[in-house]
Design an enzyme around this catalytic site. Sequence first.
Site, mmCIF file in Angstrom:
data_model
loop_
_atom_site.group_PDB
_atom_site.id
_atom_site.type_symbol
_atom_site.label_atom_id
_atom_site.label_comp_id
_atom_site.label_asym_id
_atom_site.label_seq_id
_atom_site.Cartn_x
_atom_site.Cartn_y
_atom_site.Cartn_z
ATOM 1 C CG HIS A 99 -1.717 -1.047 1.575
ATOM 2 N ND1 HIS A 99 -1.288 -2.172 2.202
ATOM 3 C CD2 HIS A 99 -3.047 -1.220 1.369
ATOM 4 C CE1 HIS A 99 -2.305 -3.008 2.363
ATOM 5 N NE2 HIS A 99 -3.391 -2.460 1.860
ATOM 6 C CG ASP A 102 1.881 -0.918 3.312
ATOM 7 O OD1 ASP A 102 1.128 -0.552 4.234
ATOM 8 O OD2 ASP A 102 1.549 -1.761 2.450
ATOM 9 C CD GLU A 230 -7.692 -8.235 -0.999
ATOM 10 O OE1 GLU A 230 -6.736 -7.667 -1.581
ATOM 11 O OE2 GLU A 230 -7.621 -8.635 0.170
ATOM 12 C CD GLU A 266 -6.933 -11.573 2.566
ATOM 13 O OE1 GLU A 266 -6.612 -10.581 1.872
ATOM 14 O OE2 GLU A 266 -6.901 -11.591 3.801
ATOM 15 C CG HIS A 269 -10.819 -11.110 2.555
ATOM 16 N ND1 HIS A 269 -10.403 -10.126 1.694
ATOM 17 C CD2 HIS A 269 -10.172 -10.870 3.716
ATOM 18 C CE1 HIS A 269 -9.536 -9.325 2.319
ATOM 19 N NE2 HIS A 269 -9.379 -9.770 3.541
ATOM 20 C CG ASP A 294 -4.238 -10.831 -1.106
ATOM 21 O OD1 ASP A 294 -3.386 -10.806 -2.018
ATOM 22 O OD2 ASP A 294 -4.622 -9.808 -0.511
ATOM 23 C CG ASP A 305 -9.053 -10.698 7.610
ATOM 24 O OD1 ASP A 305 -8.846 -11.853 7.220
ATOM 25 O OD2 ASP A 305 -8.824 -9.687 6.930
ATOM 26 C CG ASP A 307 -5.006 -11.255 7.394
ATOM 27 O OD1 ASP A 307 -5.898 -11.809 6.734
ATOM 28 O OD2 ASP A 307 -4.868 -10.013 7.463
ATOM 29 C CG ASP A 337 -3.209 -9.757 2.839
ATOM 30 O OD1 ASP A 337 -2.638 -9.335 3.860
ATOM 31 O OD2 ASP A 337 -4.195 -9.187 2.323
HETATM 32 C C1 XUL Z 1 -7.394 -6.523 4.283
HETATM 33 C C2 XUL Z 1 -6.651 -6.924 3.093
HETATM 34 C C3 XUL Z 1 -5.802 -5.869 2.480
HETATM 35 C C4 XUL Z 1 -5.775 -5.932 0.988
HETATM 36 C C5 XUL Z 1 -5.051 -4.771 0.359
HETATM 37 O O1 XUL Z 1 -8.163 -7.513 4.846
HETATM 38 O O2 XUL Z 1 -6.723 -8.042 2.668
HETATM 39 O O3 XUL Z 1 -4.526 -5.963 3.027
HETATM 40 O O4 XUL Z 1 -5.188 -7.108 0.537
HETATM 41 O O5 XUL Z 1 -5.550 -3.564 0.755
HETATM 42 CO CO CO Z 2 -5.790 -9.072 1.074
#
Ligand code: XUL
Ligand code: CO
Length: 435
Positions: A99, A102, A230, A266, A269, A294, A305, A307, A337
């Site tokens: 991003h 970042d 996304e 993702e 998600h 992702d 989430d 991750d 991710d």
């Molecule tokens: C948030 C997510 C983000 C996107 C990019 O849940 O997945 O990091 O991948 O903005």
């Molecule tokens: Co993501």
Amino acid sequence: MSYFPNIEKIKYEGVHTTNPFAFRHYNPEEVVAGKTMKEHLRFAVAYWHTMTQDGSDPFGSPINQRTWFGETEIETARNRTVAFFEILEKLGVEYFCFHDVDIAPEGENLEEFYRNLDEMTDLIKEQMDRTGIKLLWNTANMFSHPRYVNGAASSNHADVFAYAAAQVKKGLDISKKLNGKNYVFWGGREGYETLLNTDMAFEQENIARLFKMAIEYAKKIDHQPQFLIEPKPMEPSKHQYDFDAATALQFIQKYGLQNEFKLNLEANHATLAGHTFEHEIEVARINQALGSLDANQGDVLLGWDTDEFPTNLYDTILAMYGVLENGGIAPGGINFDSKVRRSSFAMEDLFLAHIAGMDTFARGLKAAAKLKKNRFFDELKEKRYATFKSGIGESIVNNQEDLESLTEYALNLKDITLESSHIEYVKSCLNDYLI
Ligand code: XUL
Ligand code: CO
């Protein structure tokens, strides 16, 4: 200057190695189903989870041990970039994602942010040229700053829309400068909390308006990355407009964005939306919209989430099967991710976690290739839909029947013979591919 002086370039050593800093399954040059593993998997490291995430959670302060902090924000940013490329090089990962916020401090205003971005992308470009590492995608963070409390393109305030547009413009300029393959829109705050004060139609039109501006600008600067939406169902907004693949596809189709937009899916998600990763991949694939992945995983016991780095083989096998069915994922890739757990606070965990994820996807790829070669799912499906291959089924599929002709057929039917799926046996056979 090395941030990981004790870690060498990670090599494939095979399943019998006891070296934690080695791949046991990911062998980049090994050919699987006609392509090297590296070409199939197109791994990317995410700047935000690997470099800027500090290990804090809603109940605890930062914990991650990191050695790249400098005297000033920009110095830290520079150190981080150098450390990031050391990680990428040593892992042998050829792509990365970030991003805008970042990689560079936001400063006091947009002008300062742009200046910081210019400086940092100069350094990133230098590192890219030196290493041959490529930008899979970048994106604009249009969800963290308080100005985005009510959304970015979907905000109720026109100035916020303008600010978001400025971030996207810069994002595309950066994409051109770094030759980005894709550009992602994750609608972090593009959703709503209550319908009592929300004009849903207007907000969605405005999102489409921003996307169309992005398409126009990309043409204008003669740099057209694959645009990706996304989807995510919840977090941070209560209702997110891009709930899942099907919802995002409906949006893409409604606003005629099919030529420029695909999906970045993702795993976590997907599960938050009540789907599996393979479901989301399939929805995108059958609609020619599978763009990129992702890679991570959620926790079945937790409704948020998390991750986590992907270590669940079953999931990666079915995800990679979808990718093979799609004929590959390029120009997309598999972006981690994923973030190390709070208890994995050491520097070397950044390596161990990526190695685990890469090995899990490598095993997924190999198993998926075997499933495809053996026509495991093809045969199951051929058998299951066999009645549509001949007789009345064939003529239905050829559009030679109508309600009247089928009524006549049904009236003459004595018995319908259905066959058991034996699904437990099927799952048991699938288990043989896991190990
Ligand atoms: C948030 C997510 C983000 C996107 C990019 O849940 O997945 O990091 O991948 O903005
Ligand atoms: Co993501």
